[in-house]
Design a protein around this motif. Structure first.
Motif, PDB file in Angstrom:
ATOM      1  N   GLY A 100      50.260 -57.269 -37.862  1.00 25.31           N
ATOM      2  CA  GLY A 100      49.740 -57.463 -36.788  1.00 25.31           C
ATOM      3  C   GLY A 100      49.052 -58.852 -36.812  1.00 25.31           C
TER       4      GLY A 100
ATOM      5  N   VAL B 252      45.624 -56.504 -30.917  1.00 25.22           N
ATOM      6  CA  VAL B 252      46.537 -56.792 -32.060  1.00 25.22           C
ATOM      7  C   VAL B 252      47.871 -56.438 -31.816  1.00 25.22           C
ATOM      8  CG1 VAL B 252      46.553 -56.489 -34.861  1.00 25.22           C
ATOM      9  CG2 VAL B 252      44.380 -56.511 -33.795  1.00 25.22           C
TER      10      VAL B 252
ATOM     11  N   SER C  26      50.513 -51.307 -37.195  1.00 26.43           N
ATOM     12  CA  SER C  26      50.536 -52.579 -38.235  1.00 26.43           C
ATOM     13  C   SER C  26      49.782 -52.105 -39.674  1.00 26.43           C
ATOM     14  CB  SER C  26      49.441 -53.659 -37.824  1.00 26.43           C
ATOM     15  OG  SER C  26      48.145 -53.216 -37.452  1.00 26.43           O
TER      16      SER C  26
ATOM     17  N   THR D  66      47.340 -57.453 -41.251  1.00 28.79           N
ATOM     18  CA  THR D  66      47.118 -58.432 -39.980  1.00 28.79           C
ATOM     19  C   THR D  66      46.682 -59.742 -40.359  1.00 28.79           C
ATOM     20  OG1 THR D  66      45.987 -56.532 -38.912  1.00 28.79           O
ATOM     21  CG2 THR D  66      45.316 -58.704 -38.238  1.00 28.79           C
TER      22      THR D  66
ATOM     23  N   ASN E 140      41.259 -54.691 -40.222  1.00 26.88           N
ATOM     24  CA  ASN E 140      41.616 -53.843 -39.008  1.00 26.88           C
ATOM     25  C   ASN E 140      42.173 -52.371 -39.594  1.00 26.88           C
ATOM     26  OD1 ASN E 140      42.721 -53.051 -36.547  1.00 26.88           O
ATOM     27  ND2 ASN E 140      44.588 -53.719 -37.143  1.00 26.88           N
TER      28      ASN E 140
ATOM     29  N   MET F 107      43.402 -58.361 -44.840  1.00 22.11           N
ATOM     30  CA  MET F 107      43.541 -59.227 -43.413  1.00 22.11           C
ATOM     31  C   MET F 107      43.555 -60.606 -43.803  1.00 22.11           C
ATOM     32  SD  MET F 107      41.373 -59.948 -39.842  1.00 22.11           S
ATOM     33  CE  MET F 107      41.977 -58.420 -39.168  1.00 22.11           C
TER      34      MET F 107
END
Length: 470
Positions: free
Chosen positions: A335, A346, A384, A387, A404, A410
């Motif tokens: 994502g 996203v 996802s 991310t 996320n 992330m």
């Protein structure tokens, strides 16, 4: 004997609890087929055409264009059955219906699919849309309409008026506009989109086309903001303005709060010299020739992340809190955070681990364009596993990203700027950026997170490092 069935706004996924009616695709009194799209709604995620699981005559609609409806609220009622005799009317007065031959011809009255989104269910061919005019209605059918429509307001039909079906003018084709912001701007200023000629590709109607139409009419353009939020904002004490957390902003708020509440996150970061990565990108694009698609920097970073996740699969995971288990995922769906006029979304590049840099660049470009147009589907916004957040586009150096949920990590990327840097033992001006990794401390310890981040940094500083795993 006709039976009147109520179709409610279905669950559109991802915990969404409401949707705004953008455009009705059928009128009261029309014959609809199973799985025929009947209304276009806008959720906090995307624009969706909602198909009806019943075939028959539309006897009532609920919700005006621009109105928000909760999941489970009535959308419309349909008279189905052997003779499909049921009242129907134009909104607010009058009635209409169809006879058995018409209903059977138009897609199987009485048949249901259970579909909730276009592309699911029976897949029956779309029906010819018909208008209806009065013919006698059985008392039992009228009673059923009363039982379903009673109390639902202005779109309910009057059962006493008899109906009879007849063929009518074909319905107009779809309006060539995909942006919900453009639709809202036109709606708020009374611009009929079907009268406009779009200046975009293939006649696509753009915001500029609507604004020109507004200017020609001598009316000031209304801001293309969510009408429900604008209408519900209220002034408080001492000049306060209170804006409800609704729509996309509400979904983002809930997801961020849940992430912080459930995930024990930690962040590590490192400054890296991106000079060689930028040079590699230039060389790759030059090698492709002037007509070849260009590879974006975000695509190269995504390619590096997939390679790093292959080495550190602990971070391509989620935690099942109820089972108290870490679930490692074989496929990598990347994502990437995208800021739009509607807020933060996203989009998801599926199977990113199996894509080349060029393929990643093409898909990232396609999804970015769809995000700006507001045409992303729910499927393109869900699923996802990791991310990538390039907040450097906002001119900032660093951040501590919020994971996320329910992902495990992330990667954030700051702006790339020239800075003094020790390169090969000498002070030089190099292109430097900061990478930050926020990770779920339940899925791994600092050693794994540090190893992942260091590998990413090494690939940024020396892109040839990627060749070791090829």
């Amino acid at each position: 004997m006709a039976e009147v069935k109520e179709f409610t706004l279905p669950d559109l996924g991802e915990g969404l609890t409401e949707a705004e009616v953008v455009r009705w695709l059928v009128e009261v009194g029309e014959v609809v087929a199973v799985d025929q799209p009947v209304v276009e709604v806008e959720t906090a995620k995307a624009m969706v055409e909602v198909p009806c699981p019943y075939g028959g005559v539309v006897t009532a609609r609920y919700g005006a264009e621009g109105e928000e409806l909760a999941v489970g609220a009535p959308l419309l009622t349909v008279a189905v059955g052997a003779d499909a005799s049921a009242p129907a009317a134009a909104e607010g007065s009058g009635s209409g219906g169809a006879d058995g031959a018409d209903a059977a011809e138009d897609g199987g009255a009485g048949e249901t699919s259970g579909a909730v989104l276009v592309g699911y269910g029976t897949g029956a061919p779309p029906a010819r849309r018909r208008r209806v005019r009065p013919t006698p209605v059985p008392a039992a059918a009228a009673g059923q309409v009363n039982g379903v429509a009673s109390g639902y307001g202005r779109h309910a039909v009057t059962p006493e008026v008899p109906v009879r079906a007849e063929a009518a003018e074909p319905a107009p084709g779809p309006v060539p506009v995909i942006s919900p912001l453009v639709r809202r701007l036109a709606r708020q200023n009374g611009v009929e989109l079907r009268t406009l000629t779009g200046s975009g590709p293939d006649g696509l109607i753009l915001r500029a086309d609507v604004e020109r139409a507004i200017g020609a009419a001598g009316a000031p353009a209304a801001a293309a903001e969510p009408s429900a939020a604008a209408a519900s904002a209220r002034a408080g004490d001492a000049g306060e303005v209170r804006i409800p957390l609704r729509g996309l902003r509400g979904v983002v708020a809930d997801k961020m709060s849940r992430s912080r509440r459930e995930i024990p996150e930690a962040t590590c970061w490192v400054d890296v010299d991106a000079t060689e990565l930028l040079a590699a990108r230039r060389a790759m694009n030059a090698a492709g020739g002037p007509d070849a698609p260009k590879i974006s920097l975000l695509a190269l970073l995504a390619r590096i992340c997939t390679a790093a996740l292959a080495r550190y699969p602990e971070l391509n995971a989620r935690v099942d809190t109820e089972a108290r288990e870490i679930v490692r995922l074989e496929r990598v769906h990347v994502g990437f955070a995208a800021q739009t006029d509607r807020g933060l979304v996203v989009p998801v590049v599926r199977d990113a681990h199996a894509r080349s840099a060029e393929s990643l660049s093409e898909e990232l470009g396609r999804l970015t364009g769809a995000a700006r147009d507001g045409s992303l589907t729910p499927g393109e916004l869900t699923g996802s596993t990791f991310t990538l957040n390039n907040y450097g586009v906002f001119g900032v150096d660093g951040s501590t990203p919020i994971i996320n949920h329910p992902e495990a990590a992330m990667l954030g990327v700051g702006r790339i700027v020239p800075k003094p840097w020790v390169y090969e033992g000498e002070l030089a001006v190099r292109q430097v950026t900061q990478l930050s990794l926020t990770f779920d401390h339940r899925v791994c310890d600092g050693g794994v997170a540090g190893g992942f981040l260091r590998y990413v940094a090494d690939c940024v500083e020396q892109p040839a490092v990627l060749l070791r795993g090829v």
